[in-house]
Design a protein around this motif. Structure first.
Motif, PDB file in Angstrom:
ATOM      1  N   LEU A 119      41.875  40.020  30.644  1.00  0.00           N
ATOM      2  CA  LEU A 119      42.607  41.055  31.372  1.00  0.00           C
ATOM      3  C   LEU A 119      43.062  40.547  32.740  1.00  0.00           C
ATOM      4  CD1 LEU A 119      40.334  44.111  30.494  1.00  0.00           C
ATOM      5  CD2 LEU A 119      42.490  43.424  29.416  1.00  0.00           C
ATOM      6  N   GLN A 120      42.122  40.023  33.526  1.00  0.00           N
ATOM      7  CA  GLN A 120      42.502  39.539  34.850  1.00  0.00           C
ATOM      8  C   GLN A 120      41.487  38.543  35.380  1.00  0.00           C
ATOM      9  OE1 GLN A 120      42.438  43.241  37.156  1.00  0.00           O
ATOM     10  NE2 GLN A 120      40.678  42.474  38.260  1.00  0.00           N
ATOM     11  N   THR A 121      41.938  37.713  36.324  1.00  0.00           N
ATOM     12  CA  THR A 121      41.076  36.756  37.021  1.00  0.00           C
ATOM     13  C   THR A 121      41.385  36.839  38.511  1.00  0.00           C
ATOM     14  OG1 THR A 121      42.690  34.989  36.769  1.00  0.00           O
ATOM     15  CG2 THR A 121      40.995  35.149  35.075  1.00  0.00           C
ATOM     16  N   ASN A 122      40.367  36.636  39.321  1.00  0.00           N
ATOM     17  CA  ASN A 122      40.550  36.672  40.780  1.00  0.00           C
ATOM     18  C   ASN A 122      39.605  35.688  41.446  1.00  0.00           C
ATOM     19  OD1 ASN A 122      42.490  38.880  41.254  1.00  0.00           O
ATOM     20  ND2 ASN A 122      40.916  40.144  40.305  1.00  0.00           N
ATOM     21  N   ILE A 123      40.010  35.243  42.615  1.00  0.00           N
ATOM     22  CA  ILE A 123      39.133  34.489  43.509  1.00  0.00           C
ATOM     23  C   ILE A 123      38.810  35.425  44.664  1.00  0.00           C
ATOM     24  CG2 ILE A 123      38.956  32.535  45.093  1.00  0.00           C
ATOM     25  CD1 ILE A 123      40.833  30.985  43.187  1.00  0.00           C
ATOM     26  N   LEU A 124      37.534  35.680  44.867  1.00  0.00           N
ATOM     27  CA  LEU A 124      37.092  36.598  45.918  1.00  0.00           C
ATOM     28  C   LEU A 124      36.846  35.834  47.213  1.00  0.00           C
ATOM     29  CD1 LEU A 124      34.530  38.727  43.854  1.00  0.00           C
ATOM     30  CD2 LEU A 124      36.967  39.142  44.215  1.00  0.00           C
ATOM     31  N   PRO A 125      36.860  36.527  48.342  1.00  0.00           N
ATOM     32  CA  PRO A 125      36.536  35.853  49.613  1.00  0.00           C
ATOM     33  C   PRO A 125      35.086  35.352  49.609  1.00  0.00           C
ATOM     34  CG  PRO A 125      37.499  38.030  49.998  1.00  0.00           C
ATOM     35  CD  PRO A 125      37.218  37.923  48.523  1.00  0.00           C
ATOM     36  N   ALA A 126      34.873  34.224  50.254  1.00  0.00           N
ATOM     37  CA  ALA A 126      33.507  33.690  50.388  1.00  0.00           C
ATOM     38  C   ALA A 126      32.743  34.578  51.355  1.00  0.00           C
ATOM     39  CB  ALA A 126      33.550  32.258  50.890  1.00  0.00           C
ATOM     40  N   THR A 127      31.562  35.025  50.944  1.00  0.00           N
ATOM     41  CA  THR A 127      30.761  35.874  51.824  1.00  0.00           C
ATOM     42  C   THR A 127      29.383  35.276  52.062  1.00  0.00           C
ATOM     43  OG1 THR A 127      30.162  37.226  49.912  1.00  0.00           O
ATOM     44  CG2 THR A 127      31.962  38.042  51.285  1.00  0.00           C
ATOM     45  N   LEU A 128      28.559  35.217  51.048  1.00  0.00           N
ATOM     46  CA  LEU A 128      27.193  34.725  51.208  1.00  0.00           C
ATOM     47  C   LEU A 128      27.053  33.244  50.891  1.00  0.00           C
ATOM     48  CD1 LEU A 128      25.308  37.713  49.533  1.00  0.00           C
ATOM     49  CD2 LEU A 128      25.659  37.297  51.975  1.00  0.00           C
ATOM     50  N   SER A 129      28.109  32.605  50.452  1.00  0.00           N
ATOM     51  CA  SER A 129      28.060  31.217  50.025  1.00  0.00           C
ATOM     52  C   SER A 129      29.190  30.443  50.684  1.00  0.00           C
ATOM     53  CB  SER A 129      28.211  31.172  48.494  1.00  0.00           C
ATOM     54  OG  SER A 129      28.392  29.852  48.052  1.00  0.00           O
ATOM     55  N   ASP A 130      29.131  29.116  50.587  1.00  0.00           N
ATOM     56  CA  ASP A 130      30.249  28.312  51.077  1.00  0.00           C
ATOM     57  C   ASP A 130      31.338  28.196  50.006  1.00  0.00           C
ATOM     58  OD1 ASP A 130      28.672  26.741  49.437  1.00  0.00           O
ATOM     59  OD2 ASP A 130      28.870  24.931  50.645  1.00  0.00           O
ATOM     60  N   HIS A 131      31.112  28.824  48.847  1.00  0.00           N
ATOM     61  CA  HIS A 131      32.106  28.865  47.769  1.00  0.00           C
ATOM     62  C   HIS A 131      32.565  30.300  47.565  1.00  0.00           C
ATOM     63  CE1 HIS A 131      31.454  24.806  45.898  1.00  0.00           C
ATOM     64  NE2 HIS A 131      30.389  24.898  46.672  1.00  0.00           N
ATOM     65  N   SER A 132      33.821  30.454  47.185  1.00  0.00           N
ATOM     66  CA  SER A 132      34.341  31.765  46.804  1.00  0.00           C
ATOM     67  C   SER A 132      34.022  32.005  45.333  1.00  0.00           C
ATOM     68  CB  SER A 132      35.859  31.810  46.992  1.00  0.00           C
ATOM     69  OG  SER A 132      36.190  31.648  48.347  1.00  0.00           O
ATOM     70  N   ALA A 133      33.715  33.242  45.021  1.00  0.00           N
ATOM     71  CA  ALA A 133      33.427  33.592  43.631  1.00  0.00           C
ATOM     72  C   ALA A 133      34.734  33.703  42.847  1.00  0.00           C
ATOM     73  CB  ALA A 133      32.679  34.911  43.561  1.00  0.00           C
ATOM     74  N   VAL A 134      34.671  33.259  41.600  1.00  0.00           N
ATOM     75  CA  VAL A 134      35.774  33.443  40.668  1.00  0.00           C
ATOM     76  C   VAL A 134      35.287  34.464  39.653  1.00  0.00           C
ATOM     77  CG1 VAL A 134      37.312  32.335  39.001  1.00  0.00           C
ATOM     78  CG2 VAL A 134      36.477  31.039  40.974  1.00  0.00           C
ATOM     79  N   VAL A 135      36.077  35.516  39.449  1.00  0.00           N
ATOM     80  CA  VAL A 135      35.678  36.573  38.528  1.00  0.00           C
ATOM     81  C   VAL A 135      36.786  36.781  37.493  1.00  0.00           C
ATOM     82  CG1 VAL A 135      34.183  37.741  40.190  1.00  0.00           C
ATOM     83  CG2 VAL A 135      36.582  38.391  40.027  1.00  0.00           C
ATOM     84  N   PHE A 136      36.378  37.263  36.324  1.00  0.00           N
ATOM     85  CA  PHE A 136      37.370  37.606  35.306  1.00  0.00           C
ATOM     86  C   PHE A 136      36.887  38.801  34.502  1.00  0.00           C
ATOM     87  CE2 PHE A 136      34.589  34.704  33.041  1.00  0.00           C
ATOM     88  CZ  PHE A 136      34.534  35.204  31.751  1.00  0.00           C
ATOM     89  N   ASN A 137      37.839  39.518  33.938  1.00  0.00           N
ATOM     90  CA  ASN A 137      37.544  40.651  33.074  1.00  0.00           C
ATOM     91  C   ASN A 137      38.144  40.385  31.709  1.00  0.00           C
ATOM     92  OD1 ASN A 137      36.948  41.624  35.612  1.00  0.00           O
ATOM     93  ND2 ASN A 137      37.667  43.671  35.196  1.00  0.00           N
ATOM     94  N   MET A 138      37.371  40.716  30.676  1.00  0.00           N
ATOM     95  CA  MET A 138      37.846  40.596  29.303  1.00  0.00           C
ATOM     96  C   MET A 138      37.548  41.886  28.568  1.00  0.00           C
ATOM     97  SD  MET A 138      36.920  36.837  27.904  1.00  0.00           S
ATOM     98  CE  MET A 138      38.130  35.561  28.119  1.00  0.00           C
ATOM     99  N   ASP A 139      38.384  42.180  27.596  1.00  0.00           N
ATOM    100  CA  ASP A 139      38.182  43.325  26.725  1.00  0.00           C
ATOM    101  C   ASP A 139      37.596  42.805  25.420  1.00  0.00           C
ATOM    102  OD1 ASP A 139      38.221  45.557  25.159  1.00  0.00           O
ATOM    103  OD2 ASP A 139      40.389  45.861  25.263  1.00  0.00           O
ATOM    104  N   PHE A 140      36.309  43.023  25.232  1.00  0.00           N
ATOM    105  CA  PHE A 140      35.609  42.494  24.065  1.00  0.00           C
ATOM    106  C   PHE A 140      35.586  43.477  22.893  1.00  0.00           C
ATOM    107  CE2 PHE A 140      33.738  39.668  27.297  1.00  0.00           C
ATOM    108  CZ  PHE A 140      33.942  38.462  26.657  1.00  0.00           C
ATOM    109  N   GLN A 141      36.569  44.371  22.825  1.00  0.00           N
ATOM    110  CA  GLN A 141      36.604  45.323  21.706  1.00  0.00           C
ATOM    111  C   GLN A 141      36.758  44.597  20.373  1.00  0.00           C
ATOM    112  OE1 GLN A 141      35.840  48.530  21.962  1.00  0.00           O
ATOM    113  NE2 GLN A 141      35.463  48.035  24.099  1.00  0.00           N
ATOM    114  N   GLU A 142      37.619  43.588  20.337  1.00  0.00           N
ATOM    115  CA  GLU A 142      37.823  42.834  19.104  1.00  0.00           C
ATOM    116  C   GLU A 142      37.756  41.349  19.406  1.00  0.00           C
ATOM    117  OE1 GLU A 142      41.045  43.902  16.527  1.00  0.00           O
ATOM    118  OE2 GLU A 142      41.084  45.923  17.366  1.00  0.00           O
TER     119      GLU A 142
END
Length: 183
Positions: A119-142
């Motif tokens: 569905l989507q992917t994003n790079i979030l701002p770095a907060t607690l780490s020296d790396h930014s988090a990469v997140v993604f959403n998937m629809d696992f219906q099928e």
């Protein structure tokens, strides 16, 4: 298992040096599961594309590890899902103070069979780490079931014992199957 479907999840923290054997070994380990959907995520410690995934005043140096990582992607049929959704975007997950450079070294590599679920992917701002988090959403219906496909384990080409065995068996084959030329 997601919805009764096996799924291989792999977390990676790659060496921060040019070590192609790390990705060759990872490929060898995962080839046994190539028939299942695979998600690999983590800190790969190198940008996949030194032009798009890096911002620095220095020229990128050649990397054997990058070549080995590209082989892993091809051998396992994976895609860099953030780059897939952001083909021309320059965004970064890490800033190196000693090198004064930004780079995208954290990403998810996902089986192509899972791409229709993305569905989507994003790079979030770095907060607690020296790396930014990469997140993604998937629809696992099928979840699509991946048909098993044979793949040669290319790591065997670096195994001297296997190469000796292969040369011996190839010679035996040709010796047993050689026939006079028929005109």
């Amino acid at each position: 298992l997601i919805k009764s479907t096996p799924l291989i999840l792999c977390s990676v923290y790659a060496p921060n040096k040019d070590d192609p054997s790390f990705f060759k070994d990872l490929t060898s380990s995962l080839l046994a599961y190539h028939h299942l959907p695979i998600v690999i995520g983590g800190d790969f410690n190198l940008p996949l594309d030194p032009v798009l995934d890096r911002k620095s005043t220095c020229r990128p140096s050649p990397s054997k590890a990058r070549s080995s990582l590209h082989s892993l992607i091809l051998d396992l049929g994976l895609s860099d899902i953030w780059r897939l959704q952001h083909p021309d975007t320059k965004d970064y997950t890490f800033y190196s103070h000693p090198h004064h450079s930004f780079s995208r070294i954290d990403y998810f590599l996902v089986s192509k069979s899972l791409l229709p679920l993305l569905l989507q992917t994003n790079i979030l701002p770095a907060t607690l780490s020296d790396h930014s988090a990469v997140v993604f959403n998937m629809d696992f219906q099928e979840i699509p079931v991946r048909k098993p496909q044979w793949r040669f384990n290319t790591a065997l080409l670096s195994d001297e014992e296997f190469l000796t065995f292969l040369h011996k068996k190839t010679a035996e084959y040709f010796q047993l199957n050689s026939t006079p030329v028929v005109h």
